[in-house]
Motif scaffolding. Structure first.
Motif, PDB file in Angstrom:
ATOM      1  N   ASN A 159      36.609  10.925  79.594  1.00 36.98           N
ATOM      2  CA  ASN A 159      37.625  10.720  78.566  1.00 36.98           C
ATOM      3  C   ASN A 159      38.399   9.416  78.718  1.00 36.98           C
ATOM      4  OD1 ASN A 159      38.630  11.680  76.132  1.00 36.98           O
ATOM      5  ND2 ASN A 159      40.393  12.675  77.078  1.00 36.98           N
ATOM      6  N   VAL A 160      37.910   8.514  79.547  1.00 35.80           N
ATOM      7  CA  VAL A 160      38.438   7.142  79.546  1.00 35.80           C
ATOM      8  C   VAL A 160      37.862   6.353  78.376  1.00 35.80           C
ATOM      9  CG1 VAL A 160      38.916   7.007  82.019  1.00 35.80           C
ATOM     10  CG2 VAL A 160      36.634   6.410  81.170  1.00 35.80           C
ATOM     11  N   ALA A 161      36.880   6.927  77.696  1.00 39.37           N
ATOM     12  CA  ALA A 161      36.293   6.279  76.521  1.00 39.37           C
ATOM     13  C   ALA A 161      37.098   6.637  75.277  1.00 39.37           C
ATOM     14  CB  ALA A 161      34.845   6.722  76.340  1.00 39.37           C
ATOM     15  N   ASN A 162      37.110   5.728  74.327  1.00 39.15           N
ATOM     16  CA  ASN A 162      37.729   5.974  73.028  1.00 39.15           C
ATOM     17  C   ASN A 162      36.625   6.246  72.019  1.00 39.15           C
ATOM     18  OD1 ASN A 162      40.507   5.650  73.680  1.00 39.15           O
ATOM     19  ND2 ASN A 162      40.205   3.432  73.757  1.00 39.15           N
ATOM     20  N   GLY A 163      36.341   7.508  71.778  1.00 45.55           N
ATOM     21  CA  GLY A 163      35.256   7.857  70.884  1.00 45.55           C
ATOM     22  C   GLY A 163      35.557   7.481  69.445  1.00 45.55           C
ATOM     23  N   GLN A 164      34.667   6.722  68.834  1.00 48.68           N
ATOM     24  CA  GLN A 164      34.790   6.430  67.410  1.00 48.68           C
ATOM     25  C   GLN A 164      34.530   7.703  66.613  1.00 48.68           C
ATOM     26  OE1 GLN A 164      32.885   2.815  66.123  1.00 48.68           O
ATOM     27  NE2 GLN A 164      32.422   3.646  64.089  1.00 48.68           N
ATOM     28  N   LYS A 190      39.068  20.932  74.901  1.00 46.63           N
ATOM     29  CA  LYS A 190      37.960  20.153  74.364  1.00 46.63           C
ATOM     30  C   LYS A 190      38.397  19.153  73.296  1.00 46.63           C
ATOM     31  CE  LYS A 190      34.497  23.590  75.651  1.00 46.63           C
ATOM     32  NZ  LYS A 190      33.961  22.823  76.778  1.00 46.63           N
ATOM     33  N   VAL A 191      39.376  19.531  72.475  1.00 51.03           N
ATOM     34  CA  VAL A 191      39.811  18.616  71.419  1.00 51.03           C
ATOM     35  C   VAL A 191      40.581  17.430  71.995  1.00 51.03           C
ATOM     36  CG1 VAL A 191      42.091  19.596  70.839  1.00 51.03           C
ATOM     37  CG2 VAL A 191      40.612  18.646  69.020  1.00 51.03           C
ATOM     38  N   GLY A 192      40.816  17.444  73.293  1.00 53.74           N
ATOM     39  CA  GLY A 192      41.459  16.317  73.955  1.00 53.74           C
ATOM     40  C   GLY A 192      40.648  15.041  73.925  1.00 53.74           C
ATOM     41  N   ILE A 193      39.366  15.122  73.552  1.00 54.71           N
ATOM     42  CA  ILE A 193      38.565  13.894  73.441  1.00 54.71           C
ATOM     43  C   ILE A 193      38.815  13.176  72.120  1.00 54.71           C
ATOM     44  CG2 ILE A 193      36.758  14.876  74.910  1.00 54.71           C
ATOM     45  CD1 ILE A 193      34.972  14.993  72.347  1.00 54.71           C
ATOM     46  N   LEU A 194      39.456  13.859  71.157  1.00 61.45           N
ATOM     47  CA  LEU A 194      39.702  13.244  69.852  1.00 61.45           C
ATOM     48  C   LEU A 194      40.785  12.181  69.970  1.00 61.45           C
ATOM     49  CD1 LEU A 194      39.046  13.263  66.819  1.00 61.45           C
ATOM     50  CD2 LEU A 194      40.813  15.018  66.540  1.00 61.45           C
ATOM     51  N   LYS A 195      40.512  11.010  69.433  1.00 65.29           N
ATOM     52  CA  LYS A 195      41.421   9.870  69.571  1.00 65.29           C
ATOM     53  C   LYS A 195      42.013   9.473  68.227  1.00 65.29           C
ATOM     54  CE  LYS A 195      40.419   9.207  73.984  1.00 65.29           C
ATOM     55  NZ  LYS A 195      39.274  10.096  74.191  1.00 65.29           N
ATOM     56  N   PRO A 196      43.194   8.824  68.239  1.00 65.62           N
ATOM     57  CA  PRO A 196      43.720   8.243  67.006  1.00 65.62           C
ATOM     58  C   PRO A 196      42.694   7.277  66.415  1.00 65.62           C
ATOM     59  CG  PRO A 196      45.362   8.176  68.751  1.00 65.62           C
ATOM     60  CD  PRO A 196      44.083   8.600  69.407  1.00 65.62           C
ATOM     61  N   TYR A 199      37.198  10.354  64.468  1.00 58.88           N
ATOM     62  CA  TYR A 199      36.588  11.147  63.389  1.00 58.88           C
ATOM     63  C   TYR A 199      36.028  12.389  64.065  1.00 58.88           C
ATOM     64  CZ  TYR A 199      33.958  11.631  58.912  1.00 58.88           C
ATOM     65  OH  TYR A 199      33.474  12.018  57.698  1.00 58.88           O
ATOM     66  N   LEU A 200      36.447  13.565  63.644  1.00 64.27           N
ATOM     67  CA  LEU A 200      35.999  14.799  64.278  1.00 64.27           C
ATOM     68  C   LEU A 200      34.864  15.449  63.493  1.00 64.27           C
ATOM     69  CD1 LEU A 200      36.309  17.001  66.450  1.00 64.27           C
ATOM     70  CD2 LEU A 200      37.957  18.126  64.940  1.00 64.27           C
ATOM     71  N   ILE A 201      33.778  15.746  64.206  1.00 66.21           N
ATOM     72  CA  ILE A 201      32.669  16.531  63.667  1.00 66.21           C
ATOM     73  C   ILE A 201      32.615  17.820  64.480  1.00 66.21           C
ATOM     74  CG2 ILE A 201      30.183  16.655  63.262  1.00 66.21           C
ATOM     75  CD1 ILE A 201      31.542  14.512  61.595  1.00 66.21           C
ATOM     76  N   SER A 202      32.739  18.948  63.809  1.00 63.38           N
ATOM     77  CA  SER A 202      32.756  20.226  64.527  1.00 63.38           C
ATOM     78  C   SER A 202      31.717  21.186  63.978  1.00 63.38           C
ATOM     79  CB  SER A 202      34.142  20.881  64.432  1.00 63.38           C
ATOM     80  OG  SER A 202      34.130  22.162  65.048  1.00 63.38           O
ATOM     81  N   ALA A 203      31.062  21.900  64.894  1.00 55.93           N
ATOM     82  CA  ALA A 203      30.217  23.026  64.516  1.00 55.93           C
ATOM     83  C   ALA A 203      31.105  24.171  64.047  1.00 55.93           C
ATOM     84  CB  ALA A 203      29.371  23.456  65.710  1.00 55.93           C
ATOM     85  N   GLU A 219      47.727  16.318  63.452  1.00 59.04           N
ATOM     86  CA  GLU A 219      48.615  15.521  64.306  1.00 59.04           C
ATOM     87  C   GLU A 219      48.183  14.056  64.341  1.00 59.04           C
ATOM     88  OE1 GLU A 219      49.339  14.857  69.076  1.00 59.04           O
ATOM     89  OE2 GLU A 219      48.757  16.867  68.387  1.00 59.04           O
ATOM     90  N   LEU A 220      46.877  13.817  64.474  1.00 54.19           N
ATOM     91  CA  LEU A 220      46.362  12.449  64.591  1.00 54.19           C
ATOM     92  C   LEU A 220      46.035  11.830  63.238  1.00 54.19           C
ATOM     93  CD1 LEU A 220      43.990  12.843  67.679  1.00 54.19           C
ATOM     94  CD2 LEU A 220      46.331  11.993  67.632  1.00 54.19           C
ATOM     95  N   GLN A 221      45.996  12.682  62.195  1.00 51.63           N
ATOM     96  CA  GLN A 221      45.687  12.221  60.839  1.00 51.63           C
ATOM     97  C   GLN A 221      44.344  11.480  60.797  1.00 51.63           C
ATOM     98  OE1 GLN A 221      49.297  10.019  59.733  1.00 51.63           O
ATOM     99  NE2 GLN A 221      50.055  11.842  58.681  1.00 51.63           N
ATOM    100  N   VAL A 222      43.317  12.187  61.295  1.00 56.97           N
ATOM    101  CA  VAL A 222      41.968  11.626  61.307  1.00 56.97           C
ATOM    102  C   VAL A 222      41.065  12.470  60.414  1.00 56.97           C
ATOM    103  CG1 VAL A 222      42.238  10.687  63.637  1.00 56.97           C
ATOM    104  CG2 VAL A 222      41.298  12.991  63.334  1.00 56.97           C
TER     105      VAL A 222
END
Length: 451
Positions: A159-164, A190-196, A199-203, A219-222
């Protein structure tokens, strides 16, 4: 000892994989001293309980079909540690693996020394391998990194990465001692990987888990895309060697997709992967070239996930390490293979819920399975075969149907013999449980086959 074995021994000397620490500061410090390789390329970050690795491999294959150079980081490995770090769909070559490790090792020593000075533990095995992966991908370099979480999300080393794009595969109960004992609590990790600006893709998720994900999205408005609401599998039919799919993506409908994997769960993973690539390449708004989509899916492999390792009799390898994983695999086995009977070979690691897995296996395969072989991998975390047998009896397995052995060659011989007993040509063997067992059986069968 080979050079890869030397490096692997140095990695294994650190705190083991099941001792991941819920911390991030050491990883950020390591990234700092190495020049921030975690920021070298865009990232698609994947977490979830089941399906992470298969989904990651599908995303990787789709991206490669679009002429992008990919890196993929996944865990655990089946046979060799180099499998965790893939470049262009193949494990990193031994020379690069060793060279980059030798280059970064002095910097890791600096971080280790700082940690010890503060009375903290040195970098763990998983932290060190993750740092090595980032360094290899930055050195390559790659166009995009498909990054699989090791455990949880918010304090996972990746989680040091900023996932697009952040991807969450189906959430269920696993590692409850570390992540929480409800889907909602696990979802918070798990949702802690979502960054400002992500873009979230969920099953499809349990309702309480989905609510947690939506709270984070607000909260992040993504942007977010949920399976069944924003994309889904429209149709699937069995085909030789896999299945034929029609998928409604976010931006378009894609038909005549051949996926060389078995089961409804893999079709679901394919839909998630396609939505993730749509999000990455076109913000979920642009239709992908259907021929490239077909090419990408047609090239997908997922070793150790209902993998046919041998025929006559058929031996399937499937790393089903929690009850939900067992259930979806059982559905796929019944749907895709016409076994008259099935012999199970099972080994489980200490940190898993062995009782629940054994109960689920009996529940799902009871009418198909008469024989259960209990064994163990060479992992020090493996439950001894004899202890596993006692748990099997407690879970309702008849003692007379059990075969207990620590020797894997004996286990294979016994299972094949039982599958072929009475001249049955439609019997099969399923090797399941820990990925360490699946990996060792895979290697054993390849050696026996002269590969």
């Amino acid at each position: 000892m080979s050079q890869v074995e030397r490096v692997y021994a140095q990695l294994l000397a650190r705190a083991p994989e099941n001792k991941m620490e819920p911390r991030m500061a050491p990883m950020f410090r390591a990234m700092e001293v190495l020049g921030e390789p975690n920021k070298a390329c865009p990232v698609i970050h994947i977490t979830g309980t089941n399906g992470k690795t298969s989904t990651a491999r599908m995303i990787e294959s789709l991206l490669r079909a679009h002429d992008l150079r990919t890196g993929r980081y996944s865990s655990p490995h089946l046979v060799s540690v180099t499998e965790r770090i893939s470049l262009d769909g193949e494990p990193v070559d031994d020379e690069t693996f060793v060279r980059i490790w030798d280059e970064i090792a002095p910097y890791l020593d600096i971080v280790d020394a700082e940690l010890r000075e503060r009375g903290e533990n040195a970098l763990t095995y998983f932290e060190a391998v993750t740092i090595l992966a980032f360094a290899i991908f930055a050195d390559a370099p790659v166009d995009v990194l498909v990054l699989e979480v090791g455990l949880g999300g918010i304090t996972d080393a990746t989680n040091v990465a900023n996932g697009q794009v952040s991807v969450i595969t189906p959430i269920s109960l696993d590692h409850t001692d570390l992540l929480g004992d409800t889907p909602a609590l696990i979802a918070e990790e798990k949702v802690g990987i979502l960054k400002p600006e992500g873009y979230l893709i969920s099953a499809v998720q349990p309702m309480d888990a989905a609510e947690v994900l939506m709270d984070k999205v607000r909260e992040l408005q993504v942007p977010v895309a949920f399976e069944s609401l924003d994309y889904k599998v429209l149709d699937r039919t069995m085909a030789v060697g896999g299945q034929l799919l029609e998928i409604q993506g976010q931006a378009a409908r894609y038909d005549e997709i051949f996926l060389p994997l078995y089961g409804a769960h893999q079709a679901q993973n394919a839909a998630v992967a396609l939505a993730a690539v749509e999000a990455f390449l076109g913000g979920g708004q642009r239709e992908l070239n259907v021929d490239l989509v077909r090419d990408g899916f047609a090239q997908v492999t997922s070793p150790g996930r209902l993998e046919i390792a041998r025929t006559a009799p058929t031996i399937l390898l499937d790393a089903g390490h929690n009850p939900d994983g067992v259930r979806v695999s059982a559905e796929a086995v019944r749907e895709s293979f016409g076994f008259s009977k099935l012999v199970l070979m099972l080994g489980i690691l200490r940190e898993k819920d062995a009782e629940a897995i054994l109960y689920t296996l009996r529940e799902e395969y009871g009418d198909l399975v008469e024989d259960l072989c209990l064994t163990q991998s060479s992992s020090p975390r493996a439950i001894p075969a004899g202890e596993l047998a006692s748990l099997a009896v407690d879970a309702g397995w008849p003692e007379e149907d059990l075969h207990v052995t620590e020797n894997l060659e004996d286990a294979v011989e016994w299972c094949v013999g039982r599958a072929e007993s009475e001249g049955d040509l439609a019997g099969g063997v399923l090797v399941t449980g820990s990925i360490t067992l699946v990996g060792e059986i895979s290697l054993l069968l390849k050696r026996e086959g002269g590969q």
